[in-house]
Design an enzyme around this catalytic site. Structure first.
Site, PDB file in Angstrom:
ATOM      1  N   TYR B  77       0.850  -1.199  -0.222  1.00 27.80           N
ATOM      2  CA  TYR B  77      -0.279   0.040  -0.011  1.00 27.80           C
ATOM      3  C   TYR B  77       0.501   1.171   0.076  1.00 27.80           C
ATOM      4  O   TYR B  77       1.840   1.043   0.186  1.00 27.80           O
ATOM      5  CB  TYR B  77      -0.670   0.367   1.416  1.00 27.80           C
ATOM      6  CG  TYR B  77      -1.962   0.455   1.493  1.00 27.80           C
ATOM      7  CD1 TYR B  77      -2.760   0.798   0.037  1.00 27.80           C
ATOM      8  CD2 TYR B  77      -2.430   2.156   1.499  1.00 27.80           C
ATOM      9  CE1 TYR B  77      -3.949   1.491   0.493  1.00 27.80           C
ATOM     10  CE2 TYR B  77      -4.244   2.612   2.360  1.00 27.80           C
ATOM     11  CZ  TYR B  77      -4.652   2.533   0.692  1.00 27.80           C
ATOM     12  OH  TYR B  77      -5.362   3.286   0.523  1.00 27.80           O
ATOM     13  N   LYS B 132     -21.467 -19.395  -8.480  1.00 26.36           N
ATOM     14  CA  LYS B 132     -20.822 -19.363  -9.402  1.00 26.36           C
ATOM     15  C   LYS B 132     -19.398 -18.519  -9.118  1.00 26.36           C
ATOM     16  O   LYS B 132     -18.353 -19.632  -9.867  1.00 26.36           O
ATOM     17  CB  LYS B 132     -21.788 -18.433 -10.637  1.00 26.36           C
ATOM     18  CG  LYS B 132     -21.083 -18.277 -12.070  1.00 26.36           C
ATOM     19  CD  LYS B 132     -21.556 -19.257 -12.190  1.00 26.36           C
ATOM     20  CE  LYS B 132     -21.129 -19.652 -13.721  1.00 26.36           C
ATOM     21  NZ  LYS B 132     -22.203 -20.597 -15.053  1.00 26.36           N
TER      22      LYS B 132
END
Lengths: 179, 486
Positions: B77, B132
């Site tokens: 970061y 899914k």
């Protein structure tokens, strides 16, 4: 009785753009009426798709029969049967209904109004529509029209595109509401 | 809009309250098939709710980089990451090398056609999309993010996907009702430079074509002379029809049949279709009924193939129709949960090969055989799109692998157990992308294959590891009406 200047002719050879599905135009006759009625009803049902205010009335078929009968006798009306050729020879695959109207306040004074123009789906692409419109324009011009107009549902984007491509633009608008 | 429903759409099987005991195994006749299936589905549903409550979601994000101490965050970061950001600003395509974009797709739905349940809205779509996403990861090694969206028009779906696309290497559209799914797919394919897929159309169609190609081989037929009837004109069958035409099927020997009968150019509703479903309209014109008019019975006479993807059976397709077909007819009855005709009944009526959408019969036509390989392939090739040729490449690769194992009337397609086939589908897809010039990465088939094998195997290994270490909580005992003793 029949509109003049619309004798059956073999146009397809002069119009290569119709080579894929050639058609020719001839004046409609009494015997064509049942077929033309069914084509007109198809057109009105298509219009119905675009606006609830174009809902087809239950007696539309009878009305179509009446209007065709009266147009066939009316010298300022034009009813054309579009016939297939080749394997579709003799088959009526489309219809054009138009009127010559006088414009009271504007010039050109004579307007050819295309009220109905319909082709069966298989005779739509390949320049057939363009050819039918050009022939109709020619017939209306022969009868004195200095301007040709076409009426169709404003939501019919396919028709809007079709006419715009051939130089038509909206000149008056018909706005409606139910009361 | 009147049209035949796609499989399991709009017309869920009539609910039967016979409460047959849950059992697996192959239904051999009508009543047995129905009772066991109804009971089993109900039991599975109850268990699913239990587990949903226990696990509260099926996927989570997990760091894939080491974090040795909090100091490492200055690399992952700010401030370190600013350099990565600037690099992508200078060359947006480098996002595929510098972030997870290369392997991340969005599963987008508006919730308008959830399984066989109809329009349940985006919230109710989430558990299905999570499932899914799990399949995408487990079978394809693809990071898939479920994104159910609240929209009021097909244009809004397109608009939304265009706006979120920068985060994704591909888009999987899911459970969007027909015909708007055609518009959304076409529009996004034209406007985005990443692969766009609609599984209910393309996945099902590719699996169907794969099975059909092998059925043709088995019965000694070739596609060029085939007479085919497609029953149902929803998303799946319209896509299947297009693929068949792309494979060289004679349009005038292909009949689409829906609730109004054979779809031909002069049918009364053809103008309505021109306005509301131009995809179906185009097929009405190009096939013109395949030379037939009337009902399914009229269309199917002397036909070689019947591909039904219509409404749940088992009495939607009648045995006498199959008896009227050509010799050794091929019958696919793909409606879920109940095929249009029971396979045993179709066989008795003379069908040489029968396929269904179910795993408890032989020859399951399942889009899960296709999408993991397709996405692995297009992502690894960094493809710009998924044209029809890619869909066909996937279908042919799948069919080829079933042939390698030996083709019989009961083994047309690999089963879902045969996951080792998927990397081959992926490599075939990736290689085809290179051939078509739509790949951003050019590698050999064997390189793509090695990569796909590794990437597709990893998720199962990770899952195994997490289960063994109990970081994935062990499956709780079923509660049920008869609690098991511990």
């Amino acid at each position: 009785m029949n509109p003049k200047g619309s004798e059956p002719r073999g146009h397809e050879t002069q119009h290569p753009e119709t080579a894929g599905a050639p058609v020719h135009l001839r004046p409609a006759e009494g015997a064509d009426v049942p077929t033309l009625v069914s084509l007109l009803i198809r057109l009105k049902r298509l219009n119905e798709e675009f606006d609830p205010l174009l809902k087809v009335r239950p007696d539309a078929e009878a009305k179509a029969k009446e209007v065709l009968a009266s147009d066939l006798k009316n010298p300022s009306a034009l009813v054309v049967a579009v016939e297939g050729t080749g394997v579709d020879a003799g088959k009526v695959v489309g219809v054009v209904r138009a009127h010559i109207r006088e414009r009271l306040f504007y010039t050109p004074e004579q307007e050819g109004v295309i009220l109905d123009i319909y082709l069966l789906p298989l005779f739509r692409r390949k320049g057939v529509g363009e050819y039918v419109l050009a022939e109709t324009t020619r017939l209306l011009k022969e009868r004195g029209a200095g301007i040709v107009t076409a009426e169709f549902p404003v939501q019919n984007a396919i028709a809007v595109r079709f006419y715009a491509k051939r130089g038509f633009r909206p000149i008056t608008a018909l706005h409606a509401r139910s009361v | 809009m009147v049209q035949a429903s796609p499989p399991d759409a709009e017309n869920p099987a009539p609910s039967r309250r016979k409460g047959g005991s849950p059992r697996s195994g192959r239904p051999t006749d009508d009543s047995a098939g129905n009772d066991s299936e109804e009971g089993r589905t109900k039991a599975l549903g109850e268990r699913s709710i239990e587990l949903a409550r226990y696990y509260r979601g099926k996927i989570e994000t997990v760091p894939k980089v080491p974090v040795r101490s909090l100091d490492d965050f200055s690399l992952w970061y700010t401030p370190g990451i600013a350099a990565v950001s600037r690099a992508i600003h200078a060359d947006p395509a480098s996002a595929f090398d510098l972030t997870g974009r290369w392997n991340t797709i969005a599963i987008v739905t508006d919730g308008s056609r959830i399984l066989g349940l109809g329009d349940l809205g985006p919230e109710a779509a989430l558990p299905v999309m999570e499932g899914k996403a799990l399949l995408f990861k487990y079978l394809g090694g693809v990071d898939a993010i479920p994104i159910p969206i609240r929209v009021s028009s097909p244009e809004e779906i397109v608009e939304t996907v265009l706006r979120i696309a920068p985060a994704f290497g591909g888009i999987n559209l899911e459970d969007i009702s027909s015909p708007k799914c055609f518009y959304v797919l076409e529009e996004l394919q034209a406007r985005l430079p990443i692969p766009i897929w609609h599984d209910d159309q393309l996945g099902t169609a590719a699996a169907t074509v794969a099975g059909l190609l092998n059925a043709l081989t088995l019965t000694g037929r070739s596609i060029g002379t085939l007479r085919t009837v497609l029953l149902g004109a929803g998303a799946a069958n319209l896509a299947t029809a297009r693929l068949l035409l792309a494979l060289g099927h004679d349009p005038h020997r292909l009949s689409l049949v829906d609730q109004k009968g054979v779809l031909h150019a002069e049918r009364d509703d053809v103008d309505e279709l021109m306005v509301r479903n131009r995809w179906k309209y185009r097929l009405a014109l190009s096939t013109d009924g395949g030379g037939r008019k009337g009902s399914l019975a009229d269309a199917v006479r002397e036909a070689d193939v019947l591909l039904a993807a219509s409404t749940p059976g088992p009495h939607v397709v009648k045995p006498e129709w199959i008896r009227s077909m050509a010799r050794d007819p091929i019958v696919f009855a793909l409606a879920n949960p109940t095929p249009e005709i029971w396979p045993s009944v179709a066989r008795e009526a003379g069908a040489a090969v029968v396929a269904t959408g179910r795993s408890d019969f032989p020859n399951q036509v399942n889009n899960s055989l296709i999408f993991p390989g397709v996405f692995r392939g297009v992502l690894d090739a960094r493809a710009k799109s998924i044209p029809e040729e890619i869909v066909l490449a996937a279908a042919k690769a799948l069919a080829g692998h079933a042939r390698e194992r030996g083709l019989t009337a009961d083994h047309l397609l690999p089963t879902m157990e045969e996951t080792h086939v998927f990397p081959y589908v992926a490599a075939a897809v990736a290689s085809r992308c290179v051939e078509l010039g739509i790949a951003g990465v050019r590698k050999s088939n064997s390189e793509f294959l090695a990569e796909a094998k590794e990437r597709m195997a990893r998720p199962a290994e990770v899952a195994e590891l997490l289960m063994r270490s109990k970081f994935t909580r062990p499956m709780p005992e079923a509660a049920g009406k008869e609690p098991r003793k511990r």
